[in-house]
Design an enzyme around this catalytic site. Structure first.
Site, PDB file in Angstrom:
ATOM      1  N   ARG A   1       0.797  -1.343   0.261  1.00  0.00           N
ATOM      2  CA  ARG A   1       0.272   0.283  -0.246  1.00  0.00           C
ATOM      3  C   ARG A   1       0.834   1.486  -0.086  1.00  0.00           C
ATOM      4  NH1 ARG A   1      -4.124   0.066   4.596  1.00  0.00           N
ATOM      5  NH2 ARG A   1      -4.709  -1.873   3.802  1.00  0.00           N
TER       6      ARG A   1
ATOM      7  N   HIS B   1       1.036  -2.272   5.984  1.00  0.00           N
ATOM      8  CA  HIS B   1       1.355  -2.501   3.813  1.00  0.00           C
ATOM      9  C   HIS B   1       2.111  -2.353   3.115  1.00  0.00           C
ATOM     10  CE1 HIS B   1      -2.444  -5.356   3.987  1.00  0.00           C
ATOM     11  NE2 HIS B   1      -3.135  -4.604   5.075  1.00  0.00           N
TER      12      HIS B   1
ATOM     13  N   ASP C   1      -3.860  -8.172   2.810  1.00  0.00           N
ATOM     14  CA  ASP C   1      -5.083  -8.733   3.462  1.00  0.00           C
ATOM     15  C   ASP C   1      -5.866 -10.062   2.059  1.00  0.00           C
ATOM     16  OD1 ASP C   1      -5.513  -6.997   5.169  1.00  0.00           O
ATOM     17  OD2 ASP C   1      -6.236  -5.266   4.077  1.00  0.00           O
TER      18      ASP C   1
ATOM     19  N   GLU D   1      -8.192  -7.829  12.153  1.00  0.00           N
ATOM     20  CA  GLU D   1      -8.704  -8.071  11.345  1.00  0.00           C
ATOM     21  C   GLU D   1      -8.204  -9.753  11.039  1.00  0.00           C
ATOM     22  OE1 GLU D   1      -8.523  -3.750   9.772  1.00  0.00           O
ATOM     23  OE2 GLU D   1      -7.182  -5.244   9.585  1.00  0.00           O
TER      24      GLU D   1
ATOM     25  N   HIS E   1      -5.813 -10.050   7.759  1.00  0.00           N
ATOM     26  CA  HIS E   1      -5.049  -9.385   8.306  1.00  0.00           C
ATOM     27  C   HIS E   1      -3.596  -9.911   8.388  1.00  0.00           C
ATOM     28  CE1 HIS E   1      -2.623  -5.284   8.401  1.00  0.00           C
ATOM     29  NE2 HIS E   1      -2.069  -5.751   8.811  1.00  0.00           N
TER      30      HIS E   1
END
Length: 226
Positions: free
Chosen positions: A92, A137, A144, A205, A208
């Protein structure tokens, strides 16, 4: 003829450049891992912001080669059983994280609330750990993902994990008891495969995971996903 030849060379060079890794040490998961399914949600509208996120320009997912090598082993095990990994987000760009933080400041922008955070106020997403100013990320070894089955017609059917990806709430906690036995079993399958191949889970999460021995633990990259 010479002009046509030179034009062809230019096209070929252009394709070669565009297909090259965007950063040394990273790979395109879709090219690197046979059969893996990429659905880059932040490149479209199917995410908590309900719009494309800055830094995402195409349906691709990049990761460090070290993390991708582990995923390749997991994918092979799943594919032998008619299953596959499905990736929602991997590397990311820091500019995307910055976009998250700018979005947080706009109290009137709540297009994705009903679907992704119906029971929590937007200004609580950072304090409660769902969004952070720095994301693992961006270091290139966090992902994910989920597991999906491949139907006879080739369609991809996600296993039921009890809550959608990026749903902000207790039901998305990895070990939540608010999901049924089959959903817990599906989460356990994903978690066991990831942990056994060197990834650590994020308890808030279920989707993740971060490579334990990530190669860039102190670097937050900012090249675009394109």
């Amino acid at each position: 003829m010479r002009r046509l030849f030179m034009g062809l060379i230019s096209v070929l060079i252009g394709h070669a450049v565009s297909a090259a890794p965007v950063h040394e040490g990273f790979v395109d998961l879709g090219d690197y891992i046979p059969g893996i399914v990429i659905e880059a949600r932040y490149a479209g509208h199917e995410n908590f912001m309900a719009r494309p996120v800055k830094g995402y320009h195409t349906n691709k997912a990049f990761m460090s080669r070290a993390a991708a090598d582990r995923l390749k082993l997991i994918q092979k095990r799943l594919s032998d059983c008619g299953l596959t990994l499905k990736v929602f987000d991997a590397y990311r760009p820091q500019r995307a994280v910055d976009d998250f933080m700018d979005w947080i400041k706009d109290r009137d922008d709540t297009l994705g609330k009903q679907r992704y955070y119906p029971d929590i106020d937007k200004d609580r997403l950072v304090p409660e750990g769902y969004i952070a100013e720095r994301s693992g990320h961006s270091r290139g070894s966090t992902i994910d993902l989920t597991i999906a089955a491949i139907a006879e017609d080739g369609s991809v059917l996600e296993l039921d994990m009890g809550s959608p990806w990026d749903f902000f709430g207790p039901i998305s906690h990895a070990l939540s008891l608010d999901v049924n036995m089959q959903q817990r079993a599906n989460r356990a399958l994903l978690r066991t495969l990831m942990v056994n191949h060197g990834f650590k889970p994020y308890e808030a999460e279920w989707w993740h995971f971060t490579l334990v021995d990530e190669p860039y633990p102190d670097t937050y990259f900012n090249f675009p996903v394109e």
